[in-house]
Design a protein around this motif. Sequence first.
Motif, mmCIF file in Angstrom:
data_model
loop_
_atom_site.group_PDB
_atom_site.id
_atom_site.type_symbol
_atom_site.label_atom_id
_atom_site.label_comp_id
_atom_site.label_asym_id
_atom_site.label_seq_id
_atom_site.Cartn_x
_atom_site.Cartn_y
_atom_site.Cartn_z
ATOM 1 N N LEU A 187 -1.982 9.339 -8.670
ATOM 2 C CA LEU A 187 -1.304 8.130 -9.136
ATOM 3 C C LEU A 187 -2.264 6.947 -9.145
ATOM 4 N N ALA A 188 -3.071 6.823 -8.106
ATOM 5 C CA ALA A 188 -4.023 5.707 -8.021
ATOM 6 C C ALA A 188 -4.928 5.663 -9.250
ATOM 7 N N GLU A 189 -5.397 6.822 -9.690
ATOM 8 C CA GLU A 189 -6.259 6.866 -10.876
ATOM 9 C C GLU A 189 -5.551 6.286 -12.098
ATOM 10 N N ARG A 190 -4.253 6.540 -12.200
ATOM 11 C CA ARG A 190 -3.505 6.086 -13.366
ATOM 12 C C ARG A 190 -3.117 4.617 -13.287
ATOM 13 N N LEU A 191 -3.281 4.012 -12.129
ATOM 14 C CA LEU A 191 -3.014 2.578 -11.997
ATOM 15 C C LEU A 191 -4.243 1.744 -12.332
ATOM 16 N N MET A 192 -5.394 2.384 -12.428
ATOM 17 C CA MET A 192 -6.610 1.654 -12.771
ATOM 18 C C MET A 192 -6.582 1.272 -14.248
ATOM 19 N N GLY A 193 -6.992 0.054 -14.530
ATOM 20 C CA GLY A 193 -7.039 -0.415 -15.903
ATOM 21 C C GLY A 193 -5.702 -0.821 -16.475
ATOM 22 N N THR A 194 -4.675 -0.901 -15.639
ATOM 23 C CA THR A 194 -3.339 -1.244 -16.146
ATOM 24 C C THR A 194 -3.056 -2.732 -16.114
ATOM 25 N N ARG A 195 -3.930 -3.519 -15.508
ATOM 26 C CA ARG A 195 -3.710 -4.969 -15.435
ATOM 27 C C ARG A 195 -4.927 -5.729 -15.980
ATOM 28 N N PRO A 196 -5.286 -5.512 -17.243
ATOM 29 C CA PRO A 196 -6.477 -6.179 -17.788
ATOM 30 C C PRO A 196 -6.292 -7.662 -18.032
ATOM 31 N N ASP A 197 -5.039 -8.141 -17.956
ATOM 32 C CA ASP A 197 -4.757 -9.541 -18.267
ATOM 33 C C ASP A 197 -4.971 -10.478 -17.088
ATOM 34 N N GLY A 198 -5.443 -9.921 -15.965
ATOM 35 C CA GLY A 198 -5.676 -10.751 -14.786
ATOM 36 C C GLY A 198 -4.465 -10.916 -13.911
ATOM 37 N N ASN A 199 -3.294 -10.404 -14.336
ATOM 38 C CA ASN A 199 -2.080 -10.451 -13.512
ATOM 39 C C ASN A 199 -2.180 -9.346 -12.471
ATOM 40 N N ALA A 250 -8.515 3.827 -1.587
ATOM 41 C CA ALA A 250 -9.072 2.474 -1.566
ATOM 42 C C ALA A 250 -10.431 2.434 -2.247
ATOM 43 N N ASP A 251 -11.260 3.435 -1.991
ATOM 44 C CA ASP A 251 -12.596 3.491 -2.592
ATOM 45 C C ASP A 251 -12.506 3.617 -4.107
ATOM 46 N N LYS A 252 -11.581 4.418 -4.578
ATOM 47 C CA LYS A 252 -11.407 4.619 -6.018
ATOM 48 C C LYS A 252 -10.923 3.325 -6.689
ATOM 49 N N LEU A 253 -9.895 2.698 -6.112
ATOM 50 C CA LEU A 253 -9.283 1.524 -6.730
ATOM 51 C C LEU A 253 -10.178 0.290 -6.666
ATOM 52 N N ALA A 254 -11.066 0.248 -5.691
ATOM 53 C CA ALA A 254 -11.931 -0.924 -5.526
ATOM 54 C C ALA A 254 -12.839 -1.145 -6.731
ATOM 55 N N ALA A 255 -12.993 -0.126 -7.565
ATOM 56 C CA ALA A 255 -13.841 -0.269 -8.756
ATOM 57 C C ALA A 255 -13.168 -1.068 -9.860
ATOM 58 N N ASP A 256 -11.874 -1.328 -9.733
ATOM 59 C CA ASP A 256 -11.138 -2.091 -10.756
ATOM 60 C C ASP A 256 -11.006 -3.542 -10.295
ATOM 61 N N PRO A 257 -11.698 -4.470 -10.962
ATOM 62 C CA PRO A 257 -11.666 -5.868 -10.518
ATOM 63 C C PRO A 257 -10.318 -6.543 -10.694
ATOM 64 N N ASN A 258 -9.427 -5.946 -11.487
ATOM 65 C CA ASN A 258 -8.118 -6.546 -11.720
ATOM 66 C C ASN A 258 -7.045 -6.030 -10.773
ATOM 67 N N LEU A 259 -7.454 -5.262 -9.784
ATOM 68 C CA LEU A 259 -6.539 -4.806 -8.747
ATOM 69 C C LEU A 259 -6.895 -5.473 -7.424
ATOM 70 N N ASN A 260 -5.891 -5.901 -6.701
ATOM 71 C CA ASN A 260 -6.086 -6.476 -5.369
ATOM 72 C C ASN A 260 -5.823 -5.355 -4.364
ATOM 73 N N VAL A 261 -6.893 -4.756 -3.867
ATOM 74 C CA VAL A 261 -6.784 -3.563 -3.025
ATOM 75 C C VAL A 261 -6.942 -3.942 -1.559
ATOM 76 N N GLN A 262 -5.976 -3.524 -0.749
ATOM 77 C CA GLN A 262 -6.004 -3.812 0.681
ATOM 78 C C GLN A 262 -5.930 -2.501 1.457
ATOM 79 N N LEU A 263 -6.884 -2.308 2.354
ATOM 80 C CA LEU A 263 -6.968 -1.079 3.147
ATOM 81 C C LEU A 263 -6.453 -1.334 4.554
ATOM 82 N N LEU A 264 -5.474 -0.539 4.957
ATOM 83 C CA LEU A 264 -4.928 -0.661 6.310
ATOM 84 C C LEU A 264 -5.900 -0.092 7.337
ATOM 85 N N GLY A 265 -5.953 -0.733 8.492
ATOM 86 C CA GLY A 265 -6.840 -0.271 9.544
ATOM 87 C C GLY A 265 -6.192 0.763 10.452
ATOM 88 N N GLY A 266 -6.974 1.321 11.349
ATOM 89 C CA GLY A 266 -6.475 2.314 12.287
ATOM 90 C C GLY A 266 -7.498 3.406 12.506
#
Length: 263
Positions: free
Chosen positions: A110-122, A134-150
Motif C-alpha cells: 500500500l505504501a508504494e501506491r501512496l507515493m506520488g499521489t500528492r503532487p500538488d503539495g497538499n 518509512a524508508d520507502k516513503l521518505a523518497a517522496d517529498p510531497n509526503l509527510n512521513v513520521q516514524l514511531l520510535g521503540g
Amino acid sequence: MFAEERQRLVADRVAEVGRVSVTELAERFSVTTETVRRDLAALESAGALRRVHGGAVPAERGVTSEVSLLERQIQNLLEKHAIAEAAAELVASSRAGSVLLDAGSSTEELAERLMGTRPDGNSLVIVTNALPIADKLAADPNLNVQLLGGRIRPLTRAAVGPATVEAVERLRPDLAFVGTNGLHAAFGLSTPDAEEAGVKAAFVRCARRVVALVDHTKFGVETLVQFARLDQLDAIVTDRAPEGDVAAALAEAGVEVVEAGTP
C-alpha cells in the motif's frame, strides 16, 4: 470414494486455502462430520495437517509460528497487489489527511501506491512503526512521513514496546491500515507476538477509521494474541470475500468487506 483418496483431497484443500472447517468438508465430500473428523485425525497423525477447533490448518501453522517479512513479501503476491490497489483507492476517496500504516507486507505494498499521489503539495501525513515503509516513503517529498520510535523487532523490522504504544496513543489519524496473521469469527484479529499485538491494538484504538488488509488465507485462523475484535473494525480489504462463519460474523459486526479484483 475410498478413504485414502478423500484424505488426499482433504490435504490438498487445506494446502490450497489455508484453513478448512469440518462442516465444509462434510458437504464437499458428501460424508458425515464424524467421517471428516476421522480423516483429519489420520492426516494429523501422518503430519499432513494440524487440527484446530472446528477444522484444520496446514501442519506448519501454529499459534506462535511466524515467517519473516522477506518471506511474507513473496507470498500471495497477486493478491497483495490487488489488496493494496483497493486500499489506495480508499485513501483517495476518503480524502484522508493522515494515515497510520502498520508493519507488514500488505501495508508495504500500500505504501508504494501512496507515493506520488500528492503532487500538488497538499501533503499527506503518514505515520508508521515500520522501518521499510518509512524508508520507502521518505523518497517522496510531497509526503509527510513520521516514524514511531521503540525497540526494533528484527523479524518484522517494526518498532514495538511501551514507547511505541505510548506514541500511538497520542495520535488521532483519519485512517489506520493494519495487517493480521489471522481473522477468526469468534477470536477476531490476532498475531503471534505480544509486543506486535500491543502496537496493533493501539492503532485500532486511536484511529477514526480502521481498515484491515487481509488475504483469504488468513480467514478462520487464530494465532496466539488477539489485538482487535471484529466490531472494532470499520472495513476489511481482501482478495476473496469470506464465507461461512467469518462472513456472518463480519456482517453481524457491521464490517464493510471490500473485495479487490485480482488479475
